[in-house]
Design a protein around this motif. Structure first.
Motif, PDB file in Angstrom:
ATOM      1  N   LEU A  14       8.756   3.921  -8.271  1.00  0.00           N
ATOM      2  CA  LEU A  14       9.343   3.503  -6.951  1.00  0.00           C
ATOM      3  C   LEU A  14       8.236   2.843  -5.901  1.00  0.00           C
ATOM      4  CD1 LEU A  14      11.431   6.397  -5.725  1.00  0.00           C
ATOM      5  CD2 LEU A  14      12.165   3.924  -5.696  1.00  0.00           C
ATOM      6  N   THR A  15       7.139   3.319  -5.934  1.00  0.00           N
ATOM      7  CA  THR A  15       6.143   2.824  -4.811  1.00  0.00           C
ATOM      8  C   THR A  15       5.418   1.708  -5.362  1.00  0.00           C
ATOM      9  OG1 THR A  15       4.483   4.285  -5.535  1.00  0.00           O
ATOM     10  CG2 THR A  15       5.601   5.094  -3.911  1.00  0.00           C
ATOM     11  N   LYS A  16       5.550   1.396  -6.526  1.00  0.00           N
ATOM     12  CA  LYS A  16       4.894   0.086  -7.043  1.00  0.00           C
ATOM     13  C   LYS A  16       5.501  -1.270  -6.308  1.00  0.00           C
ATOM     14  CE  LYS A  16       2.862  -1.085 -11.620  1.00  0.00           C
ATOM     15  NZ  LYS A  16       3.430  -1.728 -12.927  1.00  0.00           N
ATOM     16  N   GLY A  17       4.659  -1.969  -5.850  1.00  0.00           N
ATOM     17  CA  GLY A  17       4.890  -3.139  -5.468  1.00  0.00           C
ATOM     18  C   GLY A  17       5.608  -3.307  -3.921  1.00  0.00           C
ATOM     19  N   ARG A  18       5.629  -2.176  -3.187  1.00  0.00           N
ATOM     20  CA  ARG A  18       6.166  -1.868  -2.107  1.00  0.00           C
ATOM     21  C   ARG A  18       5.373  -1.058  -1.010  1.00  0.00           C
ATOM     22  NH1 ARG A  18      11.692  -1.682  -4.042  1.00  0.00           N
ATOM     23  NH2 ARG A  18      11.322  -1.097  -6.192  1.00  0.00           N
ATOM     24  N   THR A  19       5.437  -1.413   0.330  1.00  0.00           N
ATOM     25  CA  THR A  19       4.926  -0.637   1.120  1.00  0.00           C
ATOM     26  C   THR A  19       5.459   0.728   1.238  1.00  0.00           C
ATOM     27  OG1 THR A  19       4.522  -2.756   2.437  1.00  0.00           O
ATOM     28  CG2 THR A  19       3.900  -0.488   3.590  1.00  0.00           C
ATOM     29  N   SER A  20       4.679   1.825   1.055  1.00  0.00           N
ATOM     30  CA  SER A  20       5.323   3.139   0.998  1.00  0.00           C
ATOM     31  C   SER A  20       4.585   4.089   1.982  1.00  0.00           C
ATOM     32  CB  SER A  20       5.176   3.786  -0.456  1.00  0.00           C
ATOM     33  OG  SER A  20       5.917   2.835  -1.274  1.00  0.00           O
ATOM     34  N   ILE A  21       5.429   4.885   2.646  1.00  0.00           N
ATOM     35  CA  ILE A  21       4.884   6.118   3.546  1.00  0.00           C
ATOM     36  C   ILE A  21       5.531   7.370   2.728  1.00  0.00           C
ATOM     37  CG2 ILE A  21       4.574   6.996   5.554  1.00  0.00           C
ATOM     38  CD1 ILE A  21       4.812   4.202   6.794  1.00  0.00           C
ATOM     39  N   ILE A  22       4.778   8.219   2.520  1.00  0.00           N
ATOM     40  CA  ILE A  22       5.337   9.343   1.851  1.00  0.00           C
ATOM     41  C   ILE A  22       4.752  10.585   2.781  1.00  0.00           C
ATOM     42  CG2 ILE A  22       5.559  10.840  -0.420  1.00  0.00           C
ATOM     43  CD1 ILE A  22       4.896   8.233  -2.052  1.00  0.00           C
ATOM     44  N   ILE A  23       5.369  11.507   3.183  1.00  0.00           N
ATOM     45  CA  ILE A  23       5.276  12.577   3.808  1.00  0.00           C
ATOM     46  C   ILE A  23       5.119  13.625   2.621  1.00  0.00           C
ATOM     47  CG2 ILE A  23       5.637  14.673   5.189  1.00  0.00           C
ATOM     48  CD1 ILE A  23       7.321  12.591   6.965  1.00  0.00           C
ATOM     49  N   ALA A  24       3.736  13.742   2.361  1.00  0.00           N
ATOM     50  CA  ALA A  24       3.593  14.324   0.722  1.00  0.00           C
ATOM     51  C   ALA A  24       3.070  15.853   0.716  1.00  0.00           C
ATOM     52  CB  ALA A  24       2.433  13.467   0.099  1.00  0.00           C
ATOM     53  N   ILE A  46       9.998  -1.757   2.084  1.00  0.00           N
ATOM     54  CA  ILE A  46       9.555  -0.588   2.829  1.00  0.00           C
ATOM     55  C   ILE A  46       9.967   0.757   2.242  1.00  0.00           C
ATOM     56  CG2 ILE A  46       8.653   0.553   4.882  1.00  0.00           C
ATOM     57  CD1 ILE A  46       8.525  -2.051   5.907  1.00  0.00           C
ATOM     58  N   LEU A  47       9.281   1.681   1.747  1.00  0.00           N
ATOM     59  CA  LEU A  47       9.839   2.766   1.265  1.00  0.00           C
ATOM     60  C   LEU A  47       9.389   4.112   2.049  1.00  0.00           C
ATOM     61  CD1 LEU A  47      11.503   3.636  -1.426  1.00  0.00           C
ATOM     62  CD2 LEU A  47       9.408   4.661  -2.221  1.00  0.00           C
ATOM     63  N   ILE A  48      10.061   4.816   2.508  1.00  0.00           N
ATOM     64  CA  ILE A  48       9.828   5.963   3.286  1.00  0.00           C
ATOM     65  C   ILE A  48      10.402   7.191   2.559  1.00  0.00           C
ATOM     66  CG2 ILE A  48       9.979   7.242   5.569  1.00  0.00           C
ATOM     67  CD1 ILE A  48      10.407   4.214   6.639  1.00  0.00           C
ATOM     68  N   LEU A  49       9.498   8.230   2.094  1.00  0.00           N
ATOM     69  CA  LEU A  49       9.796   9.248   1.555  1.00  0.00           C
ATOM     70  C   LEU A  49       9.293  10.551   2.333  1.00  0.00           C
ATOM     71  CD1 LEU A  49      10.982  10.811  -0.927  1.00  0.00           C
ATOM     72  CD2 LEU A  49       8.851  10.047  -2.258  1.00  0.00           C
ATOM     73  N   ASP A  50      10.328  11.540   2.643  1.00  0.00           N
ATOM     74  CA  ASP A  50       9.815  12.775   3.146  1.00  0.00           C
ATOM     75  C   ASP A  50       9.981  13.773   2.053  1.00  0.00           C
ATOM     76  OD1 ASP A  50       9.179  14.863   4.749  1.00  0.00           O
ATOM     77  OD2 ASP A  50      10.281  14.465   6.474  1.00  0.00           O
ATOM     78  N   GLU A  51       8.761  13.785   1.303  1.00  0.00           N
ATOM     79  CA  GLU A  51       9.074  14.616  -0.096  1.00  0.00           C
ATOM     80  C   GLU A  51       9.624  16.020   0.290  1.00  0.00           C
ATOM     81  OE1 GLU A  51       5.665  13.778  -3.351  1.00  0.00           O
ATOM     82  OE2 GLU A  51       5.034  15.444  -1.949  1.00  0.00           O
ATOM     83  N   ALA A  52      10.699  16.442  -0.511  1.00  0.00           N
ATOM     84  CA  ALA A  52      11.019  17.666  -0.684  1.00  0.00           C
ATOM     85  C   ALA A  52      10.156  18.782  -0.906  1.00  0.00           C
ATOM     86  CB  ALA A  52      12.322  17.830  -1.621  1.00  0.00           C
ATOM     87  N   THR A  53      10.250  19.879   0.036  1.00  0.00           N
ATOM     88  CA  THR A  53       8.979  20.866  -0.229  1.00  0.00           C
ATOM     89  C   THR A  53       9.651  22.127  -1.321  1.00  0.00           C
ATOM     90  OG1 THR A  53      10.448  21.830   1.812  1.00  0.00           O
ATOM     91  CG2 THR A  53       8.028  20.939   2.071  1.00  0.00           C
ATOM     92  N   SER A  54      10.961  21.780  -1.643  1.00  0.00           N
ATOM     93  CA  SER A  54      11.722  22.895  -2.341  1.00  0.00           C
ATOM     94  C   SER A  54      10.830  22.882  -3.762  1.00  0.00           C
ATOM     95  CB  SER A  54      13.168  22.752  -2.466  1.00  0.00           C
ATOM     96  OG  SER A  54      13.632  22.037  -1.503  1.00  0.00           O
ATOM     97  N   ALA A  55      10.828  24.083  -4.328  1.00  0.00           N
ATOM     98  CA  ALA A  55      10.098  24.176  -5.707  1.00  0.00           C
ATOM     99  C   ALA A  55      10.968  23.733  -6.703  1.00  0.00           C
ATOM    100  CB  ALA A  55       9.704  25.555  -5.964  1.00  0.00           C
ATOM    101  N   VAL A  56      10.673  22.980  -7.535  1.00  0.00           N
ATOM    102  CA  VAL A  56      11.409  22.573  -8.885  1.00  0.00           C
ATOM    103  C   VAL A  56      10.501  23.127  -9.912  1.00  0.00           C
ATOM    104  CG1 VAL A  56      12.588  20.499  -7.709  1.00  0.00           C
ATOM    105  CG2 VAL A  56      10.448  20.165  -9.087  1.00  0.00           C
ATOM    106  N   ASP A  57      11.317  23.120 -11.138  1.00  0.00           N
ATOM    107  CA  ASP A  57      10.548  23.440 -12.393  1.00  0.00           C
ATOM    108  C   ASP A  57       9.397  22.474 -12.889  1.00  0.00           C
ATOM    109  OD1 ASP A  57      11.751  21.682 -14.656  1.00  0.00           O
ATOM    110  OD2 ASP A  57      13.336  22.464 -13.386  1.00  0.00           O
ATOM    111  N   THR A  58       8.483  22.740 -13.459  1.00  0.00           N
ATOM    112  CA  THR A  58       7.557  22.096 -13.768  1.00  0.00           C
ATOM    113  C   THR A  58       7.903  20.561 -14.652  1.00  0.00           C
ATOM    114  OG1 THR A  58       6.353  23.916 -14.463  1.00  0.00           O
ATOM    115  CG2 THR A  58       5.100  22.175 -14.747  1.00  0.00           C
ATOM    116  N   GLU A  87       0.686  -1.317  -0.029  1.00  0.00           N
ATOM    117  CA  GLU A  87      -0.005   0.052   0.167  1.00  0.00           C
ATOM    118  C   GLU A  87       0.917   1.260   0.018  1.00  0.00           C
ATOM    119  OE1 GLU A  87      -4.134   1.129   2.347  1.00  0.00           O
ATOM    120  OE2 GLU A  87      -2.703  -0.086   3.365  1.00  0.00           O
ATOM    121  N   THR A  88       0.269   2.233  -0.515  1.00  0.00           N
ATOM    122  CA  THR A  88       1.077   3.643  -0.686  1.00  0.00           C
ATOM    123  C   THR A  88       0.145   4.729   0.271  1.00  0.00           C
ATOM    124  OG1 THR A  88       2.354   3.295  -2.850  1.00  0.00           O
ATOM    125  CG2 THR A  88       2.099   5.635  -1.788  1.00  0.00           C
TER     126      THR A  88
END
Ligand code: DUT
Ligand code: MG
Length: 241
Positions: free
Chosen positions: A189-199, A164-176, A34-35
């Protein structure tokens, strides 16, 4: 035995300092594969949740289980081996781009490195650097934009292939354009693995199977994007203001 990647928090309470509870009796179960997106205002406790899962700290009360096993009974080494953790400021060390990608799997072949980089949309910009995969980068990651650093971290995580994938998503703006590359990479990346993303990106949040809204150290709402909007509660207020 190979892990499935089920995560369970059971009545977890935690404080960094006495008398100042940060997580309050948090209980949830995440199914293998699950993601989950964690959202909530600053200081809500999102990073604390993943810090406990990685055992940077242990809770004062309650327990955390992976596949039914209390993580306090697992060695730190094997626990961290099951997890790919990507914190907000991507860790780049002095060495070549290839070394940085190979970090968690030092014996990876060049073919594996390139395959991982391609999957997460990093190959193209790497090939544009003066020495491609052999280009030297340093800790401060000079020569690399924030978005590029993140894509390198994604390639590294993919190569390590954690359950298990843990991602604290960067807040910095990137170009479109980079934003699109990052988004595609996260989906792979999240496909097929348990993922927790601070989104922080709405696109990530929308793609999550479930969203946990953290407020004041508790999960106050849970559901997918549509369900949460319909509740007209915390989530609605976060994303329509
Ligand atoms: N806190 C500490 N010490 C620490 C880390 C955090 O006292 O080393 C406090 C700050 C805050 C609470 O714990 O009151 C929760 O912090 P956390 O970092 O978990 O919040 P967040 O939801 O990740 O906030 P942000 O969106 O700003 O990253
Ligand atoms: Mg945080």
């Amino acid at each position: 035995p190979p892990i499935k990647g089920e995560i369970r928090f059971e009545n977890v309470s935690f404080s960094y300092e006495e008398e100042k509870p940060v997580l309050k009796d948090v209980t949830f179960t995440i199914k293998p594969g699950e993601t989950i997106a964690l959202v909530g205002e600053t200081g809500a406790g999102k990073t604390t949740i993943i810090s406990l899962l990685a055992r940077f700290y242990d809770p004062q009360r309650g327990r955390i289980l992976i596949d039914g096993h209390d993580i306090r009974n697992v060695t730190l080494k094997s626990l961290r081996k099951q997890m790919g953790i990507m914190l907000q400021d991507t860790f780049i060390f002095s060495g070549t781009v290839a070394d940085n990608i190979r970090y968690a799997k030092p014996d990876a072949t060049m073919d594996e490195v390139i395959k991982a980089a391609k999957t997460v949309n990093a190959h193209e910009f790497i090939m544009k650097m003066e020495n491609g995969y052999d280009t030297e980068v340093n800790e401060r990651g000079s020569r690399l934009s924030i978005g590029q650093r993140q894509l390198i971290a994604f390639a590294r995580a993919l190569l390590a292939d954690p359950k298990i994938l843990i991602l604290d998503e960067a807040t910095s703006a990137v170009d479109t354009q980079t934003e699109v590359l990052i988004q595609e990479a996260i989906e792979k990346l999240t496909k097929g693995r348990t993922s927790i993303i601070i989104a922080h990106r709405l696109s990530t949040i929308r793609n999550a199977d479930r969203i946990f809204v953290i407020h004041n150290g508790q999960i106050v709402e849970e559901g997918n994007h549509q369900q949460l909007l319909e509740k007209r509660g915390f989530y609605y207020n976060l994303y329509t203001s």
